[in-house]
Design a protein around this motif. Structure first.
Motif, mmCIF file in Angstrom:
data_model
loop_
_atom_site.group_PDB
_atom_site.id
_atom_site.type_symbol
_atom_site.label_atom_id
_atom_site.label_comp_id
_atom_site.label_asym_id
_atom_site.label_seq_id
_atom_site.Cartn_x
_atom_site.Cartn_y
_atom_site.Cartn_z
ATOM 1 N N LYS A 169 -26.843 0.805 12.642
ATOM 2 C CA LYS A 169 -26.594 1.889 13.606
ATOM 3 C C LYS A 169 -27.208 3.193 13.148
ATOM 4 O O LYS A 169 -27.611 4.012 13.944
ATOM 5 N N ASN A 170 -27.265 3.414 11.845
ATOM 6 C CA ASN A 170 -27.763 4.659 11.278
ATOM 7 C C ASN A 170 -28.997 4.359 10.433
ATOM 8 O O ASN A 170 -28.909 3.629 9.447
ATOM 9 N N LYS A 171 -30.126 4.923 10.802
ATOM 10 C CA LYS A 171 -31.388 4.668 10.100
ATOM 11 C C LYS A 171 -31.281 4.954 8.596
ATOM 12 O O LYS A 171 -31.950 4.326 7.792
ATOM 13 N N ASN A 172 -30.424 5.901 8.209
ATOM 14 C CA ASN A 172 -30.264 6.229 6.792
ATOM 15 C C ASN A 172 -29.626 5.092 6.000
ATOM 16 O O ASN A 172 -29.684 5.090 4.773
ATOM 17 N N LEU A 173 -29.009 4.122 6.680
ATOM 18 C CA LEU A 173 -28.371 2.987 6.016
ATOM 19 C C LEU A 173 -29.297 1.767 5.928
ATOM 20 O O LEU A 173 -28.891 0.715 5.451
ATOM 21 N N LEU A 174 -30.533 1.912 6.377
ATOM 22 C CA LEU A 174 -31.476 0.806 6.426
ATOM 23 C C LEU A 174 -31.805 0.302 5.022
ATOM 24 O O LEU A 174 -32.095 1.076 4.115
ATOM 25 N N ILE A 175 -31.730 -1.003 4.869
ATOM 26 C CA ILE A 175 -32.095 -1.659 3.612
ATOM 27 C C ILE A 175 -33.276 -2.567 3.915
ATOM 28 O O ILE A 175 -33.202 -3.408 4.815
ATOM 29 N N ALA A 176 -34.358 -2.411 3.173
ATOM 30 C CA ALA A 176 -35.568 -3.191 3.424
ATOM 31 C C ALA A 176 -35.303 -4.673 3.227
ATOM 32 O O ALA A 176 -34.615 -5.085 2.291
ATOM 33 N N LYS A 201 -50.015 -4.194 1.927
ATOM 34 C CA LYS A 201 -49.940 -2.889 2.574
ATOM 35 C C LYS A 201 -49.713 -3.083 4.071
ATOM 36 O O LYS A 201 -50.466 -3.802 4.736
ATOM 37 N N LEU A 202 -48.677 -2.458 4.590
ATOM 38 C CA LEU A 202 -48.364 -2.555 6.011
ATOM 39 C C LEU A 202 -48.878 -1.320 6.733
ATOM 40 O O LEU A 202 -48.804 -0.215 6.210
ATOM 41 N N LYS A 203 -49.387 -1.535 7.936
ATOM 42 C CA LYS A 203 -49.921 -0.445 8.742
ATOM 43 C C LYS A 203 -49.009 -0.217 9.931
ATOM 44 O O LYS A 203 -48.550 -1.162 10.569
ATOM 45 N N SER A 204 -48.758 1.028 10.253
ATOM 46 C CA SER A 204 -47.896 1.376 11.374
ATOM 47 C C SER A 204 -48.598 1.106 12.702
ATOM 48 O O SER A 204 -49.778 1.397 12.864
ATOM 49 N N LYS A 205 -47.844 0.543 13.649
ATOM 50 C CA LYS A 205 -48.369 0.303 14.995
ATOM 51 C C LYS A 205 -47.531 1.013 16.050
ATOM 52 O O LYS A 205 -47.636 0.702 17.227
ATOM 53 N N GLY A 206 -46.677 1.943 15.628
ATOM 54 C CA GLY A 206 -45.880 2.686 16.584
ATOM 55 C C GLY A 206 -44.431 2.231 16.597
ATOM 56 O O GLY A 206 -43.947 1.638 15.645
ATOM 57 N N SER A 207 -43.767 2.507 17.705
ATOM 58 C CA SER A 207 -42.350 2.173 17.793
ATOM 59 C C SER A 207 -42.036 1.539 19.140
ATOM 60 O O SER A 207 -42.848 1.581 20.063
ATOM 61 N N LEU A 208 -40.838 0.983 19.222
ATOM 62 C CA LEU A 208 -40.399 0.293 20.424
ATOM 63 C C LEU A 208 -38.921 0.575 20.636
ATOM 64 O O LEU A 208 -38.152 0.580 19.677
ATOM 65 N N GLU A 209 -38.546 0.828 21.870
ATOM 66 C CA GLU A 209 -37.140 0.922 22.245
ATOM 67 C C GLU A 209 -36.851 -0.251 23.163
ATOM 68 O O GLU A 209 -37.611 -0.511 24.111
ATOM 69 N N TYR A 210 -35.783 -0.989 22.868
ATOM 70 C CA TYR A 210 -35.429 -2.168 23.650
ATOM 71 C C TYR A 210 -33.929 -2.135 23.913
ATOM 72 O O TYR A 210 -33.140 -1.933 22.986
ATOM 73 N N ASP A 270 -28.832 -0.119 22.346
ATOM 74 C CA ASP A 270 -30.280 0.096 22.408
ATOM 75 C C ASP A 270 -30.849 -0.021 20.996
ATOM 76 O O ASP A 270 -30.310 0.561 20.052
ATOM 77 N N LEU A 271 -31.918 -0.763 20.873
ATOM 78 C CA LEU A 271 -32.587 -0.942 19.593
ATOM 79 C C LEU A 271 -33.815 -0.052 19.554
ATOM 80 O O LEU A 271 -34.622 -0.060 20.477
ATOM 81 N N GLU A 272 -33.939 0.736 18.504
ATOM 82 C CA GLU A 272 -35.138 1.524 18.250
ATOM 83 C C GLU A 272 -35.750 0.987 16.971
ATOM 84 O O GLU A 272 -35.075 0.919 15.949
ATOM 85 N N THR A 273 -37.009 0.593 17.031
ATOM 86 C CA THR A 273 -37.636 -0.004 15.859
ATOM 87 C C THR A 273 -39.062 0.506 15.678
ATOM 88 O O THR A 273 -39.744 0.809 16.647
#
Length: 105
Positions: free
Chosen positions: A30-37, A47-56, A62-65
């Motif tokens: 629920k809180n992005k600050n609690l995210l564990i990889a 190396k991962l490259k960013s491709k933007g974000s998605l809201e679903y 609602d999921l924001e990723t």
């Protein structure tokens, strides 16, 4: 992603989208600050490259990723499951995962 393939795995057998296919991702919080990889993602060591974000929107949240992709050597993941990029839409991925793949590729 390796050439024309996408790395997938099965979700846990309980909870949201139980036992369905997914692309590797961090646990949803629920809180992005609690995210564990996710451990699988950390073990890939590419190396991962960013491709933007998605809201679903699911029925009750609602999921924001953020979407990332990278090239992975299949030999490093000998027990991994891969699907062809050309057939991912018929692969059994849930809609949210298909949308993530669409942004990544």
């Amino acid at each position: 992603m390796k050439k024309n393939e996408i790395l997938v795995r099965n979700r846990p057998n309980k909870g949201m989208l139980a036992s369905m296919l997914e692309v590797p991702n961090d646990n949803w919080v629920k809180n992005k600050n609690l995210l564990i990889a996710d451990q699988d993602i950390q073990n890939i060591k590419t190396k991962l490259k960013s491709k933007g974000s998605l809201e679903y929107s699911f029925s009750h949240f609602d999921l924001e990723t953020e979407i990332f992709y990278g090239n992975i050597k299949k030999a490093r993941l000998s027990n991994a499951n891969w699907i062809k990029k050309s057939t991912y839409s018929k692969s059994g991925l849930p809609t949210v995962m298909k949308k993530i793949v669409e942004l990544a590729v």
